[in-house]
Write a protein that holds these residues in place. Structure first.
Motif, PDB file in Angstrom:
ATOM      1  N   SER A  24      -4.916 -18.798   0.587  1.00  0.00           N
ATOM      2  CA  SER A  24      -4.276 -17.862   1.519  1.00  0.00           C
ATOM      3  C   SER A  24      -2.987 -18.473   2.045  1.00  0.00           C
ATOM      4  CB  SER A  24      -5.205 -17.552   2.687  1.00  0.00           C
ATOM      5  OG  SER A  24      -6.363 -16.882   2.224  1.00  0.00           O
ATOM      6  N   GLY A  25      -2.047 -17.621   2.353  1.00  0.00           N
ATOM      7  CA  GLY A  25      -0.762 -18.086   2.867  1.00  0.00           C
ATOM      8  C   GLY A  25      -0.800 -18.343   4.358  1.00  0.00           C
ATOM      9  N   PRO A  26       0.351 -18.627   4.930  1.00  0.00           N
ATOM     10  CA  PRO A  26       0.432 -18.868   6.375  1.00  0.00           C
ATOM     11  C   PRO A  26      -0.033 -17.642   7.160  1.00  0.00           C
ATOM     12  CG  PRO A  26       2.487 -19.477   5.295  1.00  0.00           C
ATOM     13  CD  PRO A  26       1.658 -18.762   4.275  1.00  0.00           C
ATOM     14  N   VAL A  27      -0.579 -17.884   8.330  1.00  0.00           N
ATOM     15  CA  VAL A  27      -1.010 -16.819   9.234  1.00  0.00           C
ATOM     16  C   VAL A  27      -0.134 -16.915  10.481  1.00  0.00           C
ATOM     17  CG1 VAL A  27      -2.903 -15.930  10.643  1.00  0.00           C
ATOM     18  CG2 VAL A  27      -3.375 -16.858   8.353  1.00  0.00           C
ATOM     19  N   ALA A  28       0.756 -15.948  10.643  1.00  0.00           N
ATOM     20  CA  ALA A  28       1.669 -15.943  11.787  1.00  0.00           C
ATOM     21  C   ALA A  28       0.920 -15.494  13.035  1.00  0.00           C
ATOM     22  CB  ALA A  28       2.844 -15.016  11.519  1.00  0.00           C
ATOM     23  N   LEU A  29       1.006 -16.284  14.098  1.00  0.00           N
ATOM     24  CA  LEU A  29       0.414 -15.870  15.368  1.00  0.00           C
ATOM     25  C   LEU A  29       1.375 -14.899  16.024  1.00  0.00           C
ATOM     26  CD1 LEU A  29      -1.326 -18.926  17.016  1.00  0.00           C
ATOM     27  CD2 LEU A  29      -2.198 -17.228  15.449  1.00  0.00           C
ATOM     28  N   THR A  30       0.857 -13.771  16.436  1.00  0.00           N
ATOM     29  CA  THR A  30       1.694 -12.699  16.950  1.00  0.00           C
ATOM     30  C   THR A  30       1.740 -12.647  18.467  1.00  0.00           C
ATOM     31  OG1 THR A  30      -0.200 -11.234  16.725  1.00  0.00           O
ATOM     32  CG2 THR A  30       1.388 -11.278  14.907  1.00  0.00           C
ATOM     33  N   ASP A  31       0.687 -13.122  19.121  1.00  0.00           N
ATOM     34  CA  ASP A  31       0.639 -13.000  20.580  1.00  0.00           C
ATOM     35  C   ASP A  31      -0.334 -14.021  21.175  1.00  0.00           C
ATOM     36  OD1 ASP A  31       1.216 -11.981  23.086  1.00  0.00           O
ATOM     37  OD2 ASP A  31      -0.223 -10.339  22.918  1.00  0.00           O
ATOM     38  N   ASP A  87       6.163 -30.634  -1.490  1.00  0.00           N
ATOM     39  CA  ASP A  87       6.903 -29.756  -2.405  1.00  0.00           C
ATOM     40  C   ASP A  87       6.894 -28.300  -1.949  1.00  0.00           C
ATOM     41  OD1 ASP A  87       4.259 -29.190  -2.874  1.00  0.00           O
ATOM     42  OD2 ASP A  87       4.310 -29.639  -5.015  1.00  0.00           O
ATOM     43  N   GLY A  88       6.383 -28.040  -0.719  1.00  0.00           N
ATOM     44  CA  GLY A  88       6.407 -26.694  -0.153  1.00  0.00           C
ATOM     45  C   GLY A  88       5.176 -25.855  -0.439  1.00  0.00           C
ATOM     46  N   VAL A  89       4.264 -26.359  -1.263  1.00  0.00           N
ATOM     47  CA  VAL A  89       3.049 -25.604  -1.572  1.00  0.00           C
ATOM     48  C   VAL A  89       2.155 -25.580  -0.339  1.00  0.00           C
ATOM     49  CG1 VAL A  89       0.972 -25.543  -3.006  1.00  0.00           C
ATOM     50  CG2 VAL A  89       3.171 -26.195  -4.011  1.00  0.00           C
ATOM     51  N   VAL A  90       1.663 -24.374   0.002  1.00  0.00           N
ATOM     52  CA  VAL A  90       0.788 -24.237   1.161  1.00  0.00           C
ATOM     53  C   VAL A  90      -0.639 -23.962   0.709  1.00  0.00           C
ATOM     54  CG1 VAL A  90       2.656 -23.414   2.633  1.00  0.00           C
ATOM     55  CG2 VAL A  90       1.229 -21.759   1.441  1.00  0.00           C
ATOM     56  N   HIS A  91      -1.585 -24.474   1.496  1.00  0.00           N
ATOM     57  CA  HIS A  91      -2.994 -24.194   1.240  1.00  0.00           C
ATOM     58  C   HIS A  91      -3.807 -24.464   2.511  1.00  0.00           C
ATOM     59  CE1 HIS A  91      -2.746 -28.541   0.457  1.00  0.00           C
ATOM     60  NE2 HIS A  91      -4.001 -28.580   0.847  1.00  0.00           N
ATOM     61  N   TRP A  92      -4.996 -23.927   2.532  1.00  0.00           N
ATOM     62  CA  TRP A  92      -5.941 -24.127   3.623  1.00  0.00           C
ATOM     63  C   TRP A  92      -7.077 -25.001   3.127  1.00  0.00           C
ATOM     64  CZ3 TRP A  92      -5.378 -22.377   8.577  1.00  0.00           C
ATOM     65  CH2 TRP A  92      -4.364 -21.442   8.802  1.00  0.00           C
ATOM     66  N   GLU A  93      -7.541 -25.902   3.980  1.00  0.00           N
ATOM     67  CA  GLU A  93      -8.681 -26.763   3.654  1.00  0.00           C
ATOM     68  C   GLU A  93      -9.794 -26.462   4.650  1.00  0.00           C
ATOM     69  OE1 GLU A  93      -9.873 -31.460   3.884  1.00  0.00           O
ATOM     70  OE2 GLU A  93      -7.769 -30.936   3.639  1.00  0.00           O
ATOM     71  N   GLN A  94     -10.972 -26.146   4.120  1.00  0.00           N
ATOM     72  CA  GLN A  94     -12.106 -25.896   5.024  1.00  0.00           C
ATOM     73  C   GLN A  94     -12.561 -27.227   5.589  1.00  0.00           C
ATOM     74  OE1 GLN A  94     -15.291 -23.458   3.530  1.00  0.00           O
ATOM     75  NE2 GLN A  94     -16.474 -23.678   5.405  1.00  0.00           N
ATOM     76  N   THR A  95     -12.618 -27.308   6.925  1.00  0.00           N
ATOM     77  CA  THR A  95     -12.961 -28.548   7.610  1.00  0.00           C
ATOM     78  C   THR A  95     -14.353 -28.536   8.203  1.00  0.00           C
ATOM     79  OG1 THR A  95     -11.931 -27.767   9.656  1.00  0.00           O
ATOM     80  CG2 THR A  95     -10.556 -29.080   8.149  1.00  0.00           C
ATOM     81  N   ASP A  96     -14.953 -27.355   8.341  1.00  0.00           N
ATOM     82  CA  ASP A  96     -16.285 -27.254   8.930  1.00  0.00           C
ATOM     83  C   ASP A  96     -16.850 -25.888   8.570  1.00  0.00           C
ATOM     84  OD1 ASP A  96     -18.529 -28.011  10.360  1.00  0.00           O
ATOM     85  OD2 ASP A  96     -17.630 -27.714  12.339  1.00  0.00           O
ATOM     86  N   GLY A  97     -18.140 -25.765   8.657  1.00  0.00           N
ATOM     87  CA  GLY A  97     -18.797 -24.491   8.397  1.00  0.00           C
ATOM     88  C   GLY A  97     -20.277 -24.614   8.656  1.00  0.00           C
ATOM     89  N   GLY A  98     -20.917 -23.484   8.831  1.00  0.00           N
ATOM     90  CA  GLY A  98     -22.356 -23.474   9.072  1.00  0.00           C
ATOM     91  C   GLY A  98     -22.762 -22.192   9.761  1.00  0.00           C
ATOM     92  N   THR A  99     -23.782 -22.300  10.588  1.00  0.00           N
ATOM     93  CA  THR A  99     -24.261 -21.149  11.325  1.00  0.00           C
ATOM     94  C   THR A  99     -24.505 -21.519  12.772  1.00  0.00           C
ATOM     95  OG1 THR A  99     -25.851 -19.338  11.358  1.00  0.00           O
ATOM     96  CG2 THR A  99     -26.694 -21.504  10.734  1.00  0.00           C
TER      97      THR A  99
END
Length: 103
Positions: A24-31, A87-99
């Motif tokens: 997924s690409g960048p997520v712009a915060l709007t407010d 080199d400008g490549v963007v990515h997201w890394e999952q750092t935690d997860g569960g329930t």
């Protein structure tokens, strides 16, 4: 008489939790509405995206979220950290997860 035009609809980031992931690409915060690091700058926005609550933080003040946590209505959650390589490549890394054990 009140109409739907009478109510302000919050401006929320464009994010689909059903397709969000590593590429997924960048997520712009709007407010941003919260200052979670206490520096006096609003840096975090909490919003609903379908049946998912999203907590998005922009801690480097560049306008894009650096960290996201998605909490699904069944209690499953995932936290993600945004990276921009040299080199400008963007990515997201999952750092935690569960329930959260809601139920």
């Amino acid at each position: 008489m009140a109409t739907t035009e009478s109510f302000l609809v919050p401006d929320v980031p464009d994010l689909d939790p059903n397709t969000f992931g590593h590429d997924s690409g960048p997520v712009a915060l709007t407010d941003p509405t919260h200052d979670i690091d206490g520096d006096g700058v609003l840096d975090t926005q909490t919003f609903d995206a379908g049946d998912v609550v999203v907590i998005a933080s922009d801690l480097d003040s560049d306008g894009d979220a650096d960290h996201l946590t998605l909490i699904h209505e069944d209690g499953d959650y995932a936290s993600w950290q945004f990276h921009r390589d040299g080199d400008g490549v963007v990515h997201w890394e999952q750092t935690d997860g569960g329930t959260l054990g809601i139920g």
